[in-house]
Every structure is written in structure tokens, then in C-alpha cells.
Design a protein around this motif. Sequence first.
Motif, PDB file in Angstrom:
ATOM      1  N   GLY A  91       0.808  -1.207   0.000  1.00 22.48           N
ATOM      2  CA  GLY A  91       0.000   0.000   0.000  1.00 22.48           C
ATOM      3  C   GLY A  91       0.846   1.264   0.000  1.00 22.48           C
ATOM      4  N   TYR A  92       0.184   2.378  -0.263  1.00 30.04           N
ATOM      5  CA  TYR A  92       0.847   3.667  -0.418  1.00 30.04           C
ATOM      6  C   TYR A  92       1.626   4.040   0.838  1.00 30.04           C
ATOM      7  CZ  TYR A  92       1.210   8.390  -2.496  1.00 30.04           C
ATOM      8  OH  TYR A  92       1.656   9.566  -3.073  1.00 30.04           O
ATOM      9  N   THR A  93       2.865   4.433   0.649  1.00 30.52           N
ATOM     10  CA  THR A  93       3.852   4.840   1.647  1.00 30.52           C
ATOM     11  C   THR A  93       4.394   3.675   2.465  1.00 30.52           C
ATOM     12  OG1 THR A  93       2.420   5.340   3.573  1.00 30.52           O
ATOM     13  CG2 THR A  93       2.624   7.067   1.899  1.00 30.52           C
ATOM     14  N   GLY A  94       3.967   2.442   2.187  1.00 34.89           N
ATOM     15  CA  GLY A  94       4.401   1.288   2.960  1.00 34.89           C
ATOM     16  C   GLY A  94       5.684   0.671   2.438  1.00 34.89           C
ATOM     17  N   ASN A  95       5.838  -0.628   2.716  1.00 36.43           N
ATOM     18  CA  ASN A  95       7.030  -1.337   2.252  1.00 36.43           C
ATOM     19  C   ASN A  95       6.688  -2.798   2.024  1.00 36.43           C
ATOM     20  OD1 ASN A  95       7.124  -2.671   4.805  1.00 36.43           O
ATOM     21  ND2 ASN A  95       8.401  -1.045   5.654  1.00 36.43           N
ATOM     22  N   ALA A  96       7.698  -3.602   1.717  1.00 32.73           N
ATOM     23  CA  ALA A  96       7.484  -4.996   1.332  1.00 32.73           C
ATOM     24  C   ALA A  96       7.000  -5.879   2.474  1.00 32.73           C
ATOM     25  CB  ALA A  96       8.783  -5.568   0.750  1.00 32.73           C
ATOM     26  N   GLY A  97       7.023  -5.375   3.706  1.00 28.37           N
ATOM     27  CA  GLY A  97       6.511  -6.150   4.831  1.00 28.37           C
ATOM     28  C   GLY A  97       7.533  -7.102   5.417  1.00 28.37           C
ATOM     29  N   ASP A  98       7.116  -7.854   6.421  1.00 26.45           N
ATOM     30  CA  ASP A  98       8.001  -8.777   7.117  1.00 26.45           C
ATOM     31  C   ASP A  98       8.214 -10.057   6.312  1.00 26.45           C
ATOM     32  OD1 ASP A  98       8.177  -7.005   9.201  1.00 26.45           O
ATOM     33  OD2 ASP A  98       6.749  -8.058  10.491  1.00 26.45           O
ATOM     34  N   TRP A  99       9.331 -10.696   6.588  1.00 21.22           N
ATOM     35  CA  TRP A  99       9.637 -11.957   5.916  1.00 21.22           C
ATOM     36  C   TRP A  99       8.590 -13.020   6.223  1.00 21.22           C
ATOM     37  CZ3 TRP A  99      13.228 -11.969   2.269  1.00 21.22           C
ATOM     38  CH2 TRP A  99      14.277 -11.043   2.333  1.00 21.22           C
ATOM     39  N   ASN A 100       8.139 -13.073   7.469  1.00 19.59           N
ATOM     40  CA  ASN A 100       7.231 -14.164   7.851  1.00 19.59           C
ATOM     41  C   ASN A 100       5.920 -14.132   7.078  1.00 19.59           C
ATOM     42  OD1 ASN A 100       4.834 -13.102   9.708  1.00 19.59           O
ATOM     43  ND2 ASN A 100       6.643 -11.891  10.210  1.00 19.59           N
ATOM     44  N   GLU A 101       5.545 -12.948   6.563  1.00 20.36           N
ATOM     45  CA  GLU A 101       4.302 -12.823   5.813  1.00 20.36           C
ATOM     46  C   GLU A 101       4.346 -13.552   4.467  1.00 20.36           C
ATOM     47  OE1 GLU A 101       4.026  -8.636   5.456  1.00 20.36           O
ATOM     48  OE2 GLU A 101       3.388  -8.303   7.530  1.00 20.36           O
ATOM     49  N   LYS A 102       5.549 -13.884   4.009  1.00 17.91           N
ATOM     50  CA  LYS A 102       5.696 -14.560   2.710  1.00 17.91           C
ATOM     51  C   LYS A 102       5.741 -16.079   2.835  1.00 17.91           C
ATOM     52  CE  LYS A 102       7.304 -10.286   1.934  1.00 17.91           C
ATOM     53  NZ  LYS A 102       6.546  -9.318   2.722  1.00 17.91           N
ATOM     54  N   LEU A 103       5.829 -16.583   4.071  1.00 21.85           N
ATOM     55  CA  LEU A 103       6.118 -18.003   4.265  1.00 21.85           C
ATOM     56  C   LEU A 103       4.926 -18.914   3.962  1.00 21.85           C
ATOM     57  CD1 LEU A 103       8.387 -17.842   7.425  1.00 21.85           C
ATOM     58  CD2 LEU A 103       9.051 -18.012   5.014  1.00 21.85           C
ATOM     59  N   ALA A 104       3.706 -18.404   4.063  1.00 18.66           N
ATOM     60  CA  ALA A 104       2.551 -19.239   3.729  1.00 18.66           C
ATOM     61  C   ALA A 104       2.624 -19.670   2.270  1.00 18.66           C
ATOM     62  CB  ALA A 104       1.249 -18.486   3.998  1.00 18.66           C
TER      63      ALA A 104
END
Length: 319
Positions: A91-104
Motif C-alpha cells: 500500500g501507499y507509503t508502505g514497504n514490502a513487509g516482514d519476511w514471515n508474511e511470505k512463508l505461507a
Amino acid sequence: MPTIDMPLEQLKTYEGRNPRPADFDAYWDRALDELRAVDPQVELIPSSFQTPQADCFDLYFTGVRGARIHAKYVRPRNVEGRHPAVLQFHGYTGNAGDWNEKLAYASLGFSVLALDCRGQGGYSEDVGGVRGTTHNGHIIRGLNDHPDNLLFRHIFLDTAQLAQIALALPEVDPDRVYAMGGSQGGALTIACAALEPRVKKLAPVFPFLCDYKRVWEMDLDKDAYGELRTFFRHFDPLHEKEDEIFEKLGYIDLQYLAERIRGEVLMFVGLMDTICPPSTQFAAYNKMTAPKQYVIYPDFGHEHLPGCGDRTMQFFLEK
């Protein structure tokens, strides 16, 4: 059915209000030519975050105008042969997020590539004259300049370049590259699949950056679209250049890029969305000619949509 916008039946046929520049197609063909001339100089750096099931990398590449762009890359271990990949946009002004969010997704055998947008909350570079974040104001960046210098032009091209990098990875099945994201991430999902039509499936959630004039006419040029009002107040307080400004914004209006999509679309819309009004989203959806379907949340706005993530995952898992 509740609504803050048009009735659903009218949304289904709404074609948008923002003007389409006469040279729109030539503009994006020229932009893609610029992208093709870039040597991406891809670099993979192992992250300090690792798991037994997946290898995690900081991925860097060079985008248009020389910006060094960052993404998080999660690659599943112990997967035989080529496997699918999903591109994630924030989303706007955010970033790629945490690593754990990709593990699913990695646990299901997907590679995951999550982009940091230029100058926002992550590590991608904005080469517009300063080092470090510019955070927001990106819709109007370049609006007083030549259309080729609009910042979102470059960000849209970054999404296509990330898709091209994913398609070229030896472990990735090029027939199973997908894209997803919400709000700005939904917009970038559309941009990615439009500018790199080999993306086979895309799941945009209440996409941003569509039908700017409709936003303004609804008096919703606030919150995420607030910089539109700010621009007029500072640079065109009498709206003497209104037509010219909205036409220039048309170059980065996703409703017109949506026509280029060839992958299958699953779009999610909340009918009570006052941040990205439903009509603006349908302006893009109604121009898509690829296989498509939408999911309506009548009582929800610009917020978490229950079941949306599960349905997206099932969509990507379908053969």
C-alpha cells in the motif's frame, strides 16, 4: 445494498471520467522501450532472516533513470523442478513487509517477490534529486514537468521489471507467475500485469490510482488522494489548467493500462470504500478484456476484507 457511490448495476457499466491522453499507447510503448534498454544488474544478498523451509534474499536491481530498487525474495527449499511465483505489492507509503508474511506461499512451493516502491517506506531508491525517502506525494511528482517524468510512470515500470526478473529465474515456471496487492498494491498489480502481459493471474484488492477526475468530483481528493487537492491549491488555485492537469494524470490512470492485461483477474471491491471509491475501481475493471471476475463486499470500505486472502490463495493454486 449500502453504497457511498453508484448502485452496483451502474458500476458494472461505468466507463470512467478522467480524460485519456491521445498519445497514451505511444507514451507507454516509449516507456517500455526505455525499460528494455536498462541493464537490471540483479543482485541477490542472503538475508539474516532464514528458515528451514525457505531461503530469503534481499534482491536489488537497477530500474529506469538509474534507481536502485529493492525487493524481498523468498525461495522455497526442497521443491523439485520449476515452481510458481507470486509478486506482492504494498500500500501507499508502505514497504514490502516482514519476511514471515511470505512463508505461507513459500510453504506451498511458491517463490515470493515483494517490491519496495521507490522512495516510500522501504529500501528502494528515489533518484529525483534527494537521497532517502520521499514517502508520499507521488501522484503529483512530475505533474509540472514532461509526462515522461511522472514518478508513478517509473514505479509502474519497476513492477514490470520485477515480473521480468521473476520470469527469468531458473527455478520459476514462467507460465505460473502471479501478482497481488491491495490499494496502491492493487494498482501496481494491475500495472504489472498490463506492462508485462505474461503475468498469468492477478488479484487486485480495491485498487488505487484510477479515474482521478471522478475522485475529485466526489470530493474525495483527501486521505490517499489528498495531494490532488494540495496540488490545485498551490499550483492552480483557480483551476485554469484543470483539463490539462487531469489529462496529464491520465498517463498514470490504471483504467487505461487495464486494457493491456492478458492474465486472469480476480478483483475485490468494498462498496463502502471512501478512500478508493468503487466507481474508480470499476472504471478499470470494465476496460479489462481478459477473463475476469469480481468479489463484492457490500458493508466494507478500505479495510481488511475477510476471506480475501484465502480466496486469492485458492485462485493461485487452481490449475
